[in-house]
Write an enzyme that holds these catalytic residues in place. Sequence first.
Site, PDB file in Angstrom:
ATOM      1  CD  GLU A 167      -8.700   0.870   8.038  1.00 12.87           C
ATOM      2  OE1 GLU A 167      -8.311  -0.140   8.971  1.00 12.87           O
ATOM      3  OE2 GLU A 167      -8.009   1.879   8.116  1.00 12.87           O
ATOM      4  CG  ASP A 187      -0.619  -0.662   2.192  1.00 11.79           C
ATOM      5  OD1 ASP A 187       0.506  -0.684   2.294  1.00 11.79           O
ATOM      6  OD2 ASP A 187      -0.951  -0.900   3.065  1.00 11.79           O
ATOM      7  CG  HIS A 229      -5.911  -2.752   8.765  1.00  8.36           C
ATOM      8  ND1 HIS A 229      -6.152  -1.318   9.681  1.00  8.36           N
ATOM      9  CD2 HIS A 229      -4.471  -2.741   8.385  1.00  8.36           C
ATOM     10  CE1 HIS A 229      -5.307  -0.991   9.804  1.00  8.36           C
ATOM     11  NE2 HIS A 229      -4.338  -1.278   9.083  1.00  8.36           N
ATOM     12  CG  ASP A 259      -8.549  -1.783  12.590  1.00  8.49           C
ATOM     13  OD1 ASP A 259      -7.877  -2.625  11.869  1.00  8.49           O
ATOM     14  OD2 ASP A 259      -9.054  -0.927  11.998  1.00  8.49           O
TER      15      ASP A 259
HETATM   16  C1  GLP Z   1      -1.336   0.264   8.698  1.00  7.14           C
HETATM   17  C2  GLP Z   1      -0.557  -0.742   7.169  1.00  7.14           C
HETATM   18  C3  GLP Z   1      -0.253  -2.134   7.530  1.00  7.14           C
HETATM   19  C4  GLP Z   1       0.443  -3.209   8.852  1.00  7.14           C
HETATM   20  C5  GLP Z   1      -0.703  -1.504   9.899  1.00  7.14           C
HETATM   21  C6  GLP Z   1      -0.128  -2.344  11.332  1.00  7.14           C
HETATM   22  O1  GLP Z   1      -2.297   0.221   8.620  1.00  7.14           O
HETATM   23  N1  GLP Z   1      -1.065  -0.603   5.951  1.00  7.14           N
HETATM   24  O2  GLP Z   1       0.108  -2.712   6.493  1.00  7.14           O
HETATM   25  O3  GLP Z   1       0.051  -4.279   9.300  1.00  7.14           O
HETATM   26  O4  GLP Z   1      -0.487  -0.213   9.469  1.00  7.14           O
HETATM   27  O5  GLP Z   1       1.766  -1.092  11.665  1.00  7.14           O
HETATM   28  P1  GLP Z   1       2.290  -1.854  12.860  1.00  7.14           P
HETATM   29  O6  GLP Z   1       2.808  -2.779  12.357  1.00  7.14           O
HETATM   30  O7  GLP Z   1       3.068  -0.446  13.171  1.00  7.14           O
HETATM   31  O8  GLP Z   1       1.618  -1.575  13.785  1.00  7.14           O
END
Ligand code: GLP
Length: 272
Positions: free
Chosen positions: A146, A70, A141, A139
């Site tokens: 989302e 993304d 995702h 959450d």
């Molecule tokens: C964002 C990214 C996800 C990632 C998530 C969790 O939403 N688009 O790919 O898994 O953050 O991030 P973190 O690993 O910093 O908790």
Amino acid sequence: MRLIIHPNYEDASRWAAGYIAGRIGAHKADRPFVLGLPTGSSPLGIYRELVRLYREKKLSFAAVRTFNMDEYVGLDAGHPQSYHRFMMENLFDHVDIDKRNIHILDGMAEDPERECRLYEEAIAREGGIELFLGGMGSDGHIAFNEPGSSLHSRTRIKTLTGETKAANARFFGGDPSQVPATALTVGVGTVMDAREVLIIVSGYKKARALRAVVEEGINHMWTLSCLQMHPRAIIVCDEEAADELRVGTVRYFRDIEKQTLRAYREKTEREK
Ligand code: GLP
């Protein structure tokens, strides 16, 4: 689904990096290895370990092609919080990947729909993704899919939830209003098409979502629960993330892993 619980984040990251390096190493040299990659803090330990393996000449990215999950809409590749920059700083600048083999969605694309369509076409042209590495939002995702995202979704533009903006505000001076409102993201269907999916989950903040993803039903409110339908999915996590799982669930997955390890050791013994 395999669920592999390690005592801490470092061990989980080391295991995941070793697994990825093994998969790349075992791949036939006549075809590129197509790797899907995430951003966020969860994969940082894996990236550090992959760089170390590369420096020790135990791993090469020469035959690897990557597709990132993304990118924020409105941030150019040079923006300090863009996922382009993140990937360069944390992985690509430190290994032998050919920069032409890196694919990341362009958050500045004039026509985002076209950008997303071309991205799906590029993945298909490479023969699909062999291994998609991912993290998980608090959450539940995956990528930026989302809660409420279609479990068949493809690469597209998504509006971020308040929870995701609050979680990512730490990278934008602590102010959720500075987090871009939308992002381009691969869909749940895009991730599900990968031949294998490996997810790293760490910390107490993810425990509630991990329980939903592993123990509850497939549900678009926890988009990572799609993994229950994937024929080759692994979640590697630390004990903190496993904190909300039932004792029986933990025991079951630990037992399976013990048996897998035993069978593997016996096989290598026999082949000596
Ligand atoms: C964002 C990214 C996800 C990632 C998530 C969790 O939403 N688009 O790919 O898994 O953050 O991030 P973190 O690993 O910093 O908790």
